[in-house]
Design a protein around this motif. Sequence first.
Motif, PDB file in Angstrom:
ATOM      1  N   PHE A  19       0.836  -1.203   0.000  1.00 18.74           N
ATOM      2  CA  PHE A  19       0.000   0.000   0.000  1.00 18.74           C
ATOM      3  C   PHE A  19       0.872   1.255   0.000  1.00 18.74           C
ATOM      4  CE2 PHE A  19      -2.259   3.365   2.295  1.00 18.74           C
ATOM      5  CZ  PHE A  19      -3.426   3.450   1.550  1.00 18.74           C
ATOM      6  N   TYR A  20       1.918   1.233   0.784  1.00 20.77           N
ATOM      7  CA  TYR A  20       2.826   2.382   0.872  1.00 20.77           C
ATOM      8  C   TYR A  20       3.504   2.667  -0.465  1.00 20.77           C
ATOM      9  CZ  TYR A  20       7.344   4.626   1.842  1.00 20.77           C
ATOM     10  OH  TYR A  20       8.455   5.436   1.802  1.00 20.77           O
ATOM     11  N   VAL A  21       4.059   1.630  -1.095  1.00 17.95           N
ATOM     12  CA  VAL A  21       4.798   1.825  -2.345  1.00 17.95           C
ATOM     13  C   VAL A  21       3.867   2.255  -3.472  1.00 17.95           C
ATOM     14  CG1 VAL A  21       6.160   0.659  -4.119  1.00 17.95           C
ATOM     15  CG2 VAL A  21       6.668   0.264  -1.710  1.00 17.95           C
ATOM     16  N   VAL A  22       2.730   1.575  -3.598  1.00 20.84           N
ATOM     17  CA  VAL A  22       1.771   1.937  -4.645  1.00 20.84           C
ATOM     18  C   VAL A  22       1.284   3.370  -4.441  1.00 20.84           C
ATOM     19  CG1 VAL A  22      -0.522   1.458  -5.582  1.00 20.84           C
ATOM     20  CG2 VAL A  22       1.042  -0.432  -5.089  1.00 20.84           C
ATOM     21  N   GLY A  23       1.010   3.734  -3.205  1.00 16.70           N
ATOM     22  CA  GLY A  23       0.565   5.090  -2.921  1.00 16.70           C
ATOM     23  C   GLY A  23       1.624   6.132  -3.220  1.00 16.70           C
ATOM     24  N   LEU A  24       2.877   5.811  -2.892  1.00 16.90           N
ATOM     25  CA  LEU A  24       3.978   6.742  -3.146  1.00 16.90           C
ATOM     26  C   LEU A  24       4.129   7.026  -4.637  1.00 16.90           C
ATOM     27  CD1 LEU A  24       6.521   8.284  -2.108  1.00 16.90           C
ATOM     28  CD2 LEU A  24       7.785   6.139  -2.429  1.00 16.90           C
ATOM     29  N   VAL A  25       4.128   5.971  -5.455  1.00 13.27           N
ATOM     30  CA  VAL A  25       4.268   6.139  -6.902  1.00 13.27           C
ATOM     31  C   VAL A  25       3.075   6.889  -7.469  1.00 13.27           C
ATOM     32  CG1 VAL A  25       4.422   4.938  -9.117  1.00 13.27           C
ATOM     33  CG2 VAL A  25       5.734   4.114  -7.155  1.00 13.27           C
ATOM     34  N   ALA A  26       1.870   6.578  -6.993  1.00 13.65           N
ATOM     35  CA  ALA A  26       0.669   7.233  -7.500  1.00 13.65           C
ATOM     36  C   ALA A  26       0.672   8.732  -7.180  1.00 13.65           C
ATOM     37  CB  ALA A  26      -0.576   6.571  -6.906  1.00 13.65           C
ATOM     38  N   ILE A  27       1.102   9.074  -5.976  1.00 16.00           N
ATOM     39  CA  ILE A  27       1.154  10.489  -5.594  1.00 16.00           C
ATOM     40  C   ILE A  27       2.172  11.236  -6.438  1.00 16.00           C
ATOM     41  CG2 ILE A  27       1.830  12.059  -3.732  1.00 16.00           C
ATOM     42  CD1 ILE A  27       0.602  10.029  -1.772  1.00 16.00           C
ATOM     43  N   CYS A  28       3.346  10.652  -6.608  1.00 18.38           N
ATOM     44  CA  CYS A  28       4.378  11.309  -7.417  1.00 18.38           C
ATOM     45  C   CYS A  28       3.936  11.451  -8.866  1.00 18.38           C
ATOM     46  CB  CYS A  28       5.687  10.529  -7.333  1.00 18.38           C
ATOM     47  SG  CYS A  28       6.540  10.716  -5.755  1.00 18.38           S
ATOM     48  N   ASP A  29       3.278  10.427  -9.388  1.00 23.27           N
ATOM     49  CA  ASP A  29       2.783  10.498 -10.767  1.00 23.27           C
ATOM     50  C   ASP A  29       1.754  11.610 -10.913  1.00 23.27           C
ATOM     51  OD1 ASP A  29       2.357   9.608 -13.489  1.00 23.27           O
ATOM     52  OD2 ASP A  29       0.473   8.747 -12.773  1.00 23.27           O
ATOM     53  N   ALA A  30       0.859  11.734  -9.931  1.00 24.98           N
ATOM     54  CA  ALA A  30      -0.153  12.782  -9.989  1.00 24.98           C
ATOM     55  C   ALA A  30       0.493  14.170  -9.931  1.00 24.98           C
ATOM     56  CB  ALA A  30      -1.138  12.611  -8.831  1.00 24.98           C
ATOM     57  N   LEU A  31       1.524  14.324  -9.105  1.00 26.95           N
ATOM     58  CA  LEU A  31       2.208  15.619  -8.998  1.00 26.95           C
ATOM     59  C   LEU A  31       2.939  15.971 -10.293  1.00 26.95           C
ATOM     60  CD1 LEU A  31       3.668  15.344  -5.378  1.00 26.95           C
ATOM     61  CD2 LEU A  31       1.670  16.635  -6.129  1.00 26.95           C
ATOM     62  N   VAL A  32       3.526  14.964 -10.953  1.00 25.50           N
ATOM     63  CA  VAL A  32       4.200  15.210 -12.230  1.00 25.50           C
ATOM     64  C   VAL A  32       3.181  15.597 -13.298  1.00 25.50           C
ATOM     65  CG1 VAL A  32       5.489  14.113 -14.113  1.00 25.50           C
ATOM     66  CG2 VAL A  32       6.165  13.718 -11.741  1.00 25.50           C
ATOM     67  N   GLN A  33       2.049  14.896 -13.358  1.00 26.71           N
ATOM     68  CA  GLN A  33       1.030  15.195 -14.357  1.00 26.71           C
ATOM     69  C   GLN A  33       0.471  16.602 -14.196  1.00 26.71           C
ATOM     70  OE1 GLN A  33      -1.580  11.583 -13.935  1.00 26.71           O
ATOM     71  NE2 GLN A  33      -1.232  11.452 -16.140  1.00 26.71           N
ATOM     72  N   ARG A  34       0.403  17.079 -12.965  1.00 31.16           N
ATOM     73  CA  ARG A  34      -0.097  18.430 -12.716  1.00 31.16           C
ATOM     74  C   ARG A  34       1.002  19.473 -12.807  1.00 31.16           C
ATOM     75  NH1 ARG A  34      -3.212  14.859 -10.263  1.00 31.16           N
ATOM     76  NH2 ARG A  34      -5.439  15.275  -9.892  1.00 31.16           N
ATOM     77  N   ALA A  35       2.213  19.015 -13.138  1.00 33.04           N
ATOM     78  CA  ALA A  35       3.369  19.904 -13.292  1.00 33.04           C
ATOM     79  C   ALA A  35       3.719  20.614 -11.984  1.00 33.04           C
ATOM     80  CB  ALA A  35       3.127  20.924 -14.399  1.00 33.04           C
ATOM     81  N   TRP A  36       3.401  19.977 -10.861  1.00 34.79           N
ATOM     82  CA  TRP A  36       3.767  20.555  -9.563  1.00 34.79           C
ATOM     83  C   TRP A  36       5.207  20.227  -9.212  1.00 34.79           C
ATOM     84  CZ3 TRP A  36      -1.165  19.385  -6.137  1.00 34.79           C
ATOM     85  CH2 TRP A  36      -2.229  20.153  -6.619  1.00 34.79           C
ATOM     86  N   HIS A  47      12.763   7.288  -5.140  1.00 31.38           N
ATOM     87  CA  HIS A  47      14.032   6.647  -4.773  1.00 31.38           C
ATOM     88  C   HIS A  47      14.210   6.621  -3.251  1.00 31.38           C
ATOM     89  CE1 HIS A  47      18.260   5.641  -5.949  1.00 31.38           C
ATOM     90  NE2 HIS A  47      18.544   6.176  -4.778  1.00 31.38           N
ATOM     91  N   ILE A  48      14.069   7.779  -2.627  1.00 31.19           N
ATOM     92  CA  ILE A  48      14.230   7.876  -1.170  1.00 31.19           C
ATOM     93  C   ILE A  48      13.114   7.127  -0.454  1.00 31.19           C
ATOM     94  CG2 ILE A  48      14.287   9.464   0.785  1.00 31.19           C
ATOM     95  CD1 ILE A  48      15.462  11.573  -1.175  1.00 31.19           C
ATOM     96  N   GLY A  49      11.889   7.286  -0.960  1.00 30.87           N
ATOM     97  CA  GLY A  49      10.753   6.621  -0.329  1.00 30.87           C
ATOM     98  C   GLY A  49      10.849   5.111  -0.402  1.00 30.87           C
ATOM     99  N   ALA A  50      11.307   4.593  -1.542  1.00 32.01           N
ATOM    100  CA  ALA A  50      11.454   3.139  -1.681  1.00 32.01           C
ATOM    101  C   ALA A  50      12.518   2.611  -0.730  1.00 32.01           C
ATOM    102  CB  ALA A  50      11.800   2.779  -3.123  1.00 32.01           C
ATOM    103  N   ALA A  51      13.618   3.350  -0.588  1.00 30.19           N
ATOM    104  CA  ALA A  51      14.679   2.934   0.341  1.00 30.19           C
ATOM    105  C   ALA A  51      14.159   2.856   1.772  1.00 30.19           C
ATOM    106  CB  ALA A  51      15.857   3.896   0.257  1.00 30.19           C
ATOM    107  N   SER A  52      13.172   3.660   2.068  1.00 29.79           N
ATOM    108  CA  SER A  52      12.629   3.714   3.431  1.00 29.79           C
ATOM    109  C   SER A  52      11.699   2.548   3.739  1.00 29.79           C
ATOM    110  CB  SER A  52      11.886   5.040   3.638  1.00 29.79           C
ATOM    111  OG  SER A  52      12.755   6.147   3.420  1.00 29.79           O
ATOM    112  N   TRP A  53      11.554   1.628   2.779  1.00 28.55           N
ATOM    113  CA  TRP A  53      10.720   0.441   3.029  1.00 28.55           C
ATOM    114  C   TRP A  53      11.239  -0.359   4.215  1.00 28.55           C
ATOM    115  CZ3 TRP A  53      14.948  -2.299   1.600  1.00 28.55           C
ATOM    116  CH2 TRP A  53      14.923  -3.688   1.658  1.00 28.55           C
TER     117      TRP A  53
END
Length: 243
Positions: A19-36, A47-53
């Motif tokens: 849940f954590y990893v899928v959520g992390l990627v989804a949030i980052c993807d949404a931020l990139v799509q919105r150009a934030w 990268h940092i978030g995955a290492a924190s697993w």
Amino acid sequence: MTSLSPLQRDLSATAVILFYVVGLVAICDALVQRAWISSSVSRKIVHIGAASWLLFWPLYSSPKDGPYWRLNVFVPVAKCLELFVKGAISRDPDDKDVRSMSRSGNPSELLLGPFQFTGVMTVVGLFFFRQNIGCLIMAAVGVGDGVAPIVGRRFGRNKYRSPLVPKNADVKSLEGSVGVCVGTIIGYYVFAMVVIPSEPLIPVSSVCRYALATAVVEGLSPSNIDNIAIPVSIFSLYRFQVL
């Protein structure tokens, strides 16, 4: 999770990580799509978030309770296979992983840093579970290496280029290398204090030397192999007590 059997406990912990990893990627993807945020920043956040697993390792049972603690690598292994399929077979430039993890939007880039990184996570989770060396490696390759380009782009003034990379490769900065050191040190102590709170910590002086070694390797390595060069170097230095 103390009332659960080891298998139930470890399956539950794995579900939390998924849940954590899928959520992390989804949030980052949404931020990139919105150009934030840019794809490069997104890539390093993932990268940092995955290492924190490994911060979820305390949720798992002890190796003394059976083999189920090895489920901690289920997500890294699954992600490793997924990246291979997306980078080598489907090659969809609009895929969320391509948008959030690649440097230029080329699906084949998933087979470089991201694929290597999940491989390192798998090795660490299997062989260095709840050990100082596991925390140190993930702090170096995950936090230190992840922080470097963010710091370098924001504060980098003193540029240099490794003699081991082509002349048209991206330059790095001394400020980014300092970020590697600081990120590695902070990352190690956060990981170790959460994951192995009852174990003796590596002395600060030694951690600083490992962090400096990480900065040197990161600075010299071509960007497509640093996710392998850093953990191999840190493990070798730790194993043979060079530092």
